[in-house]
Scaffold this active site. Structure first.
Site, PDB file in Angstrom:
ATOM      1  N   LYS A 174       0.813  -1.215   0.000  1.00  0.00           N
ATOM      2  CA  LYS A 174       0.000   0.000   0.000  1.00  0.00           C
ATOM      3  C   LYS A 174       0.850   1.271   0.000  1.00  0.00           C
ATOM      4  O   LYS A 174       0.460   2.271  -0.591  1.00  0.00           O
ATOM      5  CB  LYS A 174      -0.961   0.007   1.182  1.00  0.00           C
ATOM      6  CG  LYS A 174      -0.328   0.106   2.552  1.00  0.00           C
ATOM      7  CD  LYS A 174      -1.404   0.113   3.632  1.00  0.00           C
ATOM      8  CE  LYS A 174      -0.801   0.098   5.016  1.00  0.00           C
ATOM      9  NZ  LYS A 174      -0.016   1.287   5.322  1.00  0.00           N
ATOM     10  N   ASP A 219      -3.555   7.266   5.048  1.00  0.00           N
ATOM     11  CA  ASP A 219      -3.131   5.886   5.270  1.00  0.00           C
ATOM     12  C   ASP A 219      -3.704   5.385   6.600  1.00  0.00           C
ATOM     13  O   ASP A 219      -4.024   6.179   7.484  1.00  0.00           O
ATOM     14  CB  ASP A 219      -1.595   5.834   5.298  1.00  0.00           C
ATOM     15  CG  ASP A 219      -1.067   4.417   5.234  1.00  0.00           C
ATOM     16  OD1 ASP A 219      -1.839   3.500   4.886  1.00  0.00           O
ATOM     17  OD2 ASP A 219       0.122   4.228   5.523  1.00  0.00           O
ATOM     18  N   ARG A 227       3.467  -9.722  10.401  1.00  0.00           N
ATOM     19  CA  ARG A 227       4.751  -9.006  10.357  1.00  0.00           C
ATOM     20  C   ARG A 227       5.869  -9.947   9.921  1.00  0.00           C
ATOM     21  O   ARG A 227       6.942  -9.499   9.516  1.00  0.00           O
ATOM     22  CB  ARG A 227       5.127  -8.437  11.723  1.00  0.00           C
ATOM     23  CG  ARG A 227       4.166  -7.457  12.393  1.00  0.00           C
ATOM     24  CD  ARG A 227       3.757  -6.338  11.508  1.00  0.00           C
ATOM     25  NE  ARG A 227       2.479  -6.649  10.877  1.00  0.00           N
ATOM     26  CZ  ARG A 227       1.961  -5.964   9.879  1.00  0.00           C
ATOM     27  NH1 ARG A 227       2.609  -4.933   9.376  1.00  0.00           N
ATOM     28  NH2 ARG A 227       0.798  -6.311   9.352  1.00  0.00           N
TER      29      ARG A 227
END
Length: 734
Positions: free
Chosen positions: A42, A227, A608
């Protein structure tokens, strides 16, 4: 390959994008929602979209990109600069709080703020909350300043001012909090201060009330990109809505599955309702994951599918299948930590870079055992607590001088440094100055500069306070100097440096930390050549936990799951996957408990990991000095069996070298058994309900005469075996 404005041409912008990413980048007009799954690129989309907008429909000067952390904003800014050069430098790329701070600084009069207002950090907010409790004539024991501060913060994030809070109060407790809230706001106003939440609240209220300013900002920022939209609270939502109300050019990027800040006011509904709020919005889904292996992704996806509050999407990857997700079971936190430490020592010995490794946990307290194991094993590590450096005493002392020089009304800073370093101005003198100021409804600083007008001060005290006032007057010019020069001058002339030099032979850390503060200011100046001391204070006021992480330095990173948001590591360990810890629940029936948010937090941690993921849980964990039997997290049962590998270090086949008892167990341990009587200094006589000796330590449950049962771990429990003959008849009839 670049246009005249310095913006890359079409080939440069789109050459490495997927079709979905390119669709989001090409969109130029109207509302756009980019549902970006974890690790789906993104940031690349946001930066390319900003540059494409500047290339096609607007000027770089008219583009605003907002994210949630300084680290993310810096990364985004750097990417835009690399691709867009001069055009990138003209865009506004910042956090919500930073944007609001700048706007409030410029439009302080419109917002009803003084031009010298300062932002109080969390520690100083706690002091103000304590003072507010006292001003409301309440007991700090019954009304915890920390709890009150949390309630006020939640109210502000929900756009509830002190007056609204009082109007909506429905019972005695809420009406009492309303009184403290009102006192808290009064103290902030008196000291020309705002707290972190005020930056958002005051800006949102200003935009709501001031149409001229709102139109001005809409003209300035024709295209707004936000964001992590799933993490916006009511104030942030309103700010975003108001500055895009006419242009409609709002691009929200985010993922409901990664909404993890509900506890501090974030509203997942903001992203779930985006299409309702913005008619005709285009929706683009980014579903290809570039970060994780297929097995990590499959396990995380299976977990998050149990949530109801989400938007459907299917994450996929072309990455390797990878190793199975390990689920590690150990006896207790000590074994959990030593196992991880041993594995990392082996990696280090093989020449692997330990900066590729991170350890995540739900609560900060869980890091203690890990840190101890790492120290014992010689594993280098860093703890992601960026603000902790700025919370050290010597650092707060220096910053208090800076804040007072900028804002003389800041009584919190004034009372902190008036006798720091020690200059003979005791508590009695300070209390007398404050009392005299209060009696005349004036501020403390006025009588610091005129101590002779305080009738209760003795001549010696007047002289000492006057000398301090002279010092402050001489330092006032420091605010016009560069941050590093000003800091060096303040540290020297205030006497702080001489005071710390006296301690150098005993402990040089304070002076080292202060020198590091000057280094930080110098680094800030290198990036902001025209920076003032006020600019630098703004920067330090808005720092977050992850802003101090140093990459590629060979150290393992330890951090909470919340701090891990937005980061990635090749190897991840998540510890403490036990019921009550993850999902975290303070007590049964806790009204703040949100299972779906806890599951999202677990999902964030898992995603992650790029290459290897280990999830660990213990049979026992120490809680307030008592070893408690733990149940594995229900989230572990939601993982697909085919994607996980269970490693049981306490079952059959476990490494026998880990099963030995500790050398300092009681000498008569062989006599301890179910039914044995034991004595505890505080709880009295009890009977052993069960005892286990197959761990690195011995665990047992004891039922006491009071009827209460407690679980203990030896040798840390203060228990002694007693004979029946030592106890009077009937004393053990329970």
């Amino acid at each position: 390959m670049f246009t005249a404005s310095g913006i890359p041409n079409t080939d440069e912008l789109f050459s490495d994008l997927t079709d979905d990413q390119a669709q989001a980048v090409r969109h130029t007009d109207g509302p756009l929602l980019v549902l970006a799954g974890a690790g789906c690129g993104k940031t690349r989309v946001i930066t390319r979209r900003a540059l494409n907008l500047a290339r096609t429909v607007t000027s770089p000067h008219n583009i605003l990109a907002i994210t949630f952390t300084n680290k993310a904003a810096s990364e985004m800014r750097e990417r835009i600069m690399v691709l867009g050069g001069r055009a990138g430098s003209e865009m506004t790329v910042c956090t919500f709080h930073s944007l609001c701070y700048r706007l409030l600084r410029i439009h302080h009069e419109r917002a009803g703020l003084p031009d010298d207002f300062t932002v109080f950090d969390s520690a100083d907010q706690r002091k103000i909350a304590k003072a507010a409790v006292a001003r409301a004539h309440l007991s700090a024991e019954n009304w915890s300043p920390a709890r009150v501060q949390s309630l006020i913060s939640n109210a502000k994030n929900s756009m509830v001012t002190a007056s609204i809070y009082a109007e909506q109060a429905v019972d005695w407790s809420e009406r009492t909090v309303a009184k403290v809230y009102e006192a808290y706001e009064a103290i902030l106003s008196e000291q020309h201060g705002v707290d972190f939440d005020d930056l958002l609240l005051k800006m949102a209220l200003l935009l709501k009330q001031d149409e001229d300013l709102r139109q001005c900002l809409e003209r300035r920022y024709s295209h707004v990109l936000i964001d992590e939209y799933q993490d916006t609270n009511s104030a942030q939502y309103l700010i975003a809505h108001l500055i895009t109300e006419q242009n409609k050019n709002i691009c929200a990027t985010g993922d409901p599955d990664q909404s993890i800040y509900g506890w501090r006011g974030a509203d997942i509904g903001n992203i779930l309702r985006f299409e309702e709020d913005h008619a005709g919005a285009q929706v683009v889904r980014l579903e290809r994951n570039y970060r994780s292996t297929q097995r990590i992704l499959s396990a995380a996806s299976a977990l998050i599918e149990h949530n109801q509050q989400r938007k459907e999407k299917t994450l996929w990857t072309k990455n390797d299948e990878g190793a199975r997700v390990r689920v590690l079971l150990t006896d207790d936190a000590g074994e959990e930590s030593s196992t991880i430490a041993d594995e990392l020592a082996a990696r280090r010995d093989r020449g692997e870079d330990l900066s590729d490794v991170a350890v995540f946990y739900r609560l900060n307290s869980l890091s203690r055992a890990v840190e101890e194991a790492f120290l014992k094993t010689g594993i280098a590590y860093q703890v992601a607590r960026g603000v902790e450096f700025y919370n050290r005493k010597e650092i707060k002392d220096v910053l208090a001088y800076v804040r007072l020089l900028i804002n003389v009304h800041d009584e919190v800073s004034l009372t902190r440094i008036i006798n720091t370093p020690t200059r003979g101005i005791g508590k009695t003198t300070i209390d007398r100055i404050i009392a005299h100021a209060r009696s005349l409804e004036k501020e403390m600083f006025e009588f610091v500069f005129e101590p002779q007008s305080v009738p209760t001060l003795k001549r010696a005290a007047v002289a000492k306070v006057a000398a301090f006032a002279t010092l402050l007057g001489g330092l006032r010019h420091a605010i016009d100097e560069s941050p590093s020069t000003a800091l060096a001058r303040i540290i020297s002339e205030s006497g702080l440096q001489a005071d710390m030099n006296k301690l150098a032979e005993v402990d040089s850390d304070p002076l080292d930390n202060v020198n590091e503060l000057i280094n930080a200011a110098t680094a800030f100046e290198q990036e902001h050549s025209e920076a003032t001391l006020r600019d630098w204070m703004e920067y330090t006021s808005l720092l977050g936990d992850v802003d101090s992480i140093e990459e590629g330095d060979g150290r393992v990173t330890l951090m909470t799951l919340h701090a891990a948001k937005g980061l990635e590591f090749p190897v991840v360990y998540m510890i403490g996957l036990e019921d009550g810890l993850l999902p975290f629940q303070r007590e049964p029936g806790d009204p703040t408990y949100d299972e779906e948010e806890e599951r999202r937090l677990c999902f964030v941690g898992m995603t992650r990991a790029k290459r290897e993921l280990t999830l660990s849980h213990c049979d026992y964990r120490m809680v307030r000095g008592v070893s408690e039997r733990k149940t594995k997290s229900a989230f572990l049962d939601e993982l697909p069996a085919g994607e996980i590998e269970k490693v049981d270090l306490i079952g059959e086949g476990a490494d026998s070298s880990r099963r030995g008892w500790l050398d300092d167990l009681p000498d008569d341990i062989e006599e301890w058994a179910q039914g044995s009587l034991v004595r505890h200094d505080e709880r009295g006589i009890g009977r052993i309900v069960w005892i286990r000796r197959n761990g690195a330590q011995v665990h047992l449950e004891v039922q006491f005469q009071t009827g209460a049962s407690r679980t203990f771990v030896l040798p840390f429990a203060d228990l002694q075996l007693v004979d029946f003959d030592e106890i009077s008849e009937g004393a053990f009839d329970f």
